[in-house]
Design a protein around this motif. Structure first.
Motif, PDB file in Angstrom:
ATOM      1  N   ALA A 232     -23.019  -7.216  20.248  1.00  0.00           N
ATOM      2  CA  ALA A 232     -22.993  -6.537  18.626  1.00  0.00           C
ATOM      3  C   ALA A 232     -21.686  -8.237  18.229  1.00  0.00           C
ATOM      4  O   ALA A 232     -21.894  -8.747  16.789  1.00  0.00           O
ATOM      5  CB  ALA A 232     -22.323  -5.455  18.064  1.00  0.00           C
ATOM      6  N   ALA A 233     -20.846  -8.941  19.157  1.00  0.00           N
ATOM      7  CA  ALA A 233     -20.295  -9.291  18.795  1.00  0.00           C
ATOM      8  C   ALA A 233     -20.362 -10.720  19.205  1.00  0.00           C
ATOM      9  O   ALA A 233     -19.901 -11.550  18.114  1.00  0.00           O
ATOM     10  CB  ALA A 233     -18.236  -8.855  19.488  1.00  0.00           C
ATOM     11  N   GLN A 234     -21.096 -11.250  20.334  1.00  0.00           N
ATOM     12  CA  GLN A 234     -21.513 -12.474  20.069  1.00  0.00           C
ATOM     13  C   GLN A 234     -22.823 -12.501  18.927  1.00  0.00           C
ATOM     14  O   GLN A 234     -22.490 -13.733  17.918  1.00  0.00           O
ATOM     15  CB  GLN A 234     -22.643 -11.596  20.932  1.00  0.00           C
ATOM     16  N   LEU A 235     -23.673 -11.841  18.154  1.00  0.00           N
ATOM     17  CA  LEU A 235     -24.392 -11.986  17.222  1.00  0.00           C
ATOM     18  C   LEU A 235     -23.281 -12.400  15.996  1.00  0.00           C
ATOM     19  O   LEU A 235     -23.937 -13.207  15.111  1.00  0.00           O
ATOM     20  CB  LEU A 235     -25.259 -10.601  17.512  1.00  0.00           C
ATOM     21  N   GLN A 236     -22.517 -12.012  15.974  1.00  0.00           N
ATOM     22  CA  GLN A 236     -21.362 -12.648  15.130  1.00  0.00           C
ATOM     23  C   GLN A 236     -21.033 -13.411  14.806  1.00  0.00           C
ATOM     24  O   GLN A 236     -19.204 -13.935  14.265  1.00  0.00           O
ATOM     25  CB  GLN A 236     -20.556 -10.936  14.423  1.00  0.00           C
ATOM     26  N   ASN A 237     -21.267 -14.116  16.349  1.00  0.00           N
ATOM     27  CA  ASN A 237     -19.786 -14.960  16.851  1.00  0.00           C
ATOM     28  C   ASN A 237     -18.328 -15.034  16.584  1.00  0.00           C
ATOM     29  O   ASN A 237     -17.521 -15.198  16.638  1.00  0.00           O
ATOM     30  CB  ASN A 237     -20.135 -16.538  15.514  1.00  0.00           C
ATOM     31  N   LEU A 238     -18.632 -13.623  17.225  1.00  0.00           N
ATOM     32  CA  LEU A 238     -17.045 -13.107  17.399  1.00  0.00           C
ATOM     33  C   LEU A 238     -16.626 -13.109  18.819  1.00  0.00           C
ATOM     34  O   LEU A 238     -18.019 -12.987  19.513  1.00  0.00           O
ATOM     35  CB  LEU A 238     -16.783 -11.818  17.137  1.00  0.00           C
ATOM     36  N   PRO A 239     -15.424 -12.567  18.857  1.00  0.00           N
ATOM     37  CA  PRO A 239     -14.797 -13.015  20.492  1.00  0.00           C
ATOM     38  C   PRO A 239     -14.840 -11.573  20.964  1.00  0.00           C
ATOM     39  O   PRO A 239     -15.341 -10.570  20.249  1.00  0.00           O
ATOM     40  CB  PRO A 239     -13.323 -13.143  20.247  1.00  0.00           C
ATOM     41  N   ALA A 240     -16.041 -11.313  22.365  1.00  0.00           N
ATOM     42  CA  ALA A 240     -16.614 -10.539  22.929  1.00  0.00           C
ATOM     43  C   ALA A 240     -14.698  -9.267  23.375  1.00  0.00           C
ATOM     44  O   ALA A 240     -14.488  -9.363  24.271  1.00  0.00           O
ATOM     45  CB  ALA A 240     -17.378 -10.007  24.097  1.00  0.00           C
ATOM     46  N   PRO A 241     -15.535  -8.136  23.436  1.00  0.00           N
ATOM     47  CA  PRO A 241     -14.260  -6.981  23.796  1.00  0.00           C
ATOM     48  C   PRO A 241     -14.382  -6.688  25.444  1.00  0.00           C
ATOM     49  O   PRO A 241     -15.237  -7.305  25.913  1.00  0.00           O
ATOM     50  CB  PRO A 241     -14.643  -5.955  22.978  1.00  0.00           C
ATOM     51  N   ARG A 242     -13.826  -6.781  25.649  1.00  0.00           N
ATOM     52  CA  ARG A 242     -13.147  -6.771  27.097  1.00  0.00           C
ATOM     53  C   ARG A 242     -12.889  -5.228  27.410  1.00  0.00           C
ATOM     54  O   ARG A 242     -11.817  -4.592  26.893  1.00  0.00           O
ATOM     55  CB  ARG A 242     -12.128  -7.676  27.385  1.00  0.00           C
ATOM     56  N   PHE A 243     -13.699  -4.713  28.907  1.00  0.00           N
ATOM     57  CA  PHE A 243     -13.634  -3.708  29.082  1.00  0.00           C
ATOM     58  C   PHE A 243     -13.190  -3.893  30.461  1.00  0.00           C
ATOM     59  O   PHE A 243     -14.140  -4.334  31.625  1.00  0.00           O
ATOM     60  CB  PHE A 243     -14.793  -3.064  29.179  1.00  0.00           C
TER      61      PHE A 243
END
Length: 280
Positions: A232-243
């Motif tokens: 979801a973050a990638q498609l919005q060009n946002l930094p991915a969450p870290r788990f």
């Protein structure tokens, strides 16, 4: 009657009637959809400008903040056979008591049916959860469970608590929810329901008789938090969450709703939904 409220558009007809307390993310598009389907629709909001806009669209709208002292009678502007109580906990102090009192006023005002948009936070523990598995293990879940009990005991003849999983769609963009943050439990399954499915299910519920007391609304696809929120973050060009870490989590079974209505979920694959949403 004095209600700390103002009303816009007082036209009353003999059409089927629904009043929606809380014309927000779900309540407003639901009101517009029901209006298009031939219902007489009333509702409440705390914003005067929204009340005027919705009145111009044909929805009788009451400006009503249920956090202030409640009236002694159910507001005449919200006269209806059915009420949809669509107010999230973050908007209301003393949530269970306030919602119970609102529902009690509705019962005294002749409301025959009430649909309460509850939440799947009423389920604690791990594994698959059906409607029979209620047992909150968090403060949030306890508060929602208490609200359900208050509404069920309000005196309204027929009450359905529709337990919603996490809400996405419309203005709620999941790519922004966790972007760039650090979280545990990356392997835990997601439990979500899309606005577009709720706007199919709730009108169908209103068209049915003999409501059950509880139903879950949760899409049948439960990928991991790591997979879903990363995509979801990638498609919005946002930094991915870290788990970090895994986690079993719980999966909410929303299939009883579809079986009862004989209506399938439209969203059966969240990755396809994300891709389609990103193309709009």
């Amino acid at each position: 009657m004095s209600t700390n409220a103002t009303v816009a558009n007082s036209n009353v007809t003999a059409r089927p009637s629904v009043a929606i307390v809380g014309l927000g993310w779900l309540g407003e598009p639901l009101a517009l959809q029901l209006l298009a389907q031939g219902y007489r629709v009333a509702g409440s909001t705390t914003a005067q400008d929204k009340a005027e806009r919705l009145a111009n669209a044909g929805i009788q709208t009451l400006v009503w903040d249920i956090n202030v002292p409640l009236p002694t009678q159910w507001p005449a502007a919200l006269t209806a056979n059915t009420v949809v109580l669509c107010v999230p906990p973050g908007k209301v102090s003393d949530y269970a008591n306030t919602l119970g009192r609102v529902a009690g006023l509705a019962a005294e005002g002749g409301v025959q049916r009430l649909l309460f948009t509850s939440a799947t936070s009423v389920y604690g523990g791990l594994g698959l959860k059906t409607e029979a598995d209620t047992g909150p293990d968090s403060e949030r879940g306890e508060r929602m469970w208490a609200a359900e009990q208050a509404v069920q005991n309000s005196g309204v003849g027929e009450v359905l608590c529709l337990r919603l999983s996490g809400l996405v769609g419309g203005s709620r963009e999941p790519g922004r929810f966790l972007a760039g943050g650090s979280f545990e439990g990356g392997d835990e399954p997601i439990n979500l329901v899309a606005q577009e499915d709720l706007l199919r299910f709730i009108p169908a519920i209103l068209g049915r008789n003999n409501w059950p007391k509880t139903l879950n609304a949760s899409a049948p696809h439960h990928p991991s938090r790591r997979e879903f929120y990363g995509q979801a973050a990638q498609l919005q060009n946002l930094p991915a969450p870290r788990f970090s870490g895994g986690g079993q989590g719980k999966s909410i079974d929303g299939s009883a709703l579809g079986r009862w209505l004989d209506l399938d979920y439209q969203v059966t694959n969240w990755f396809a939904w994300l891709a389609e949403r990103n193309q709009k």
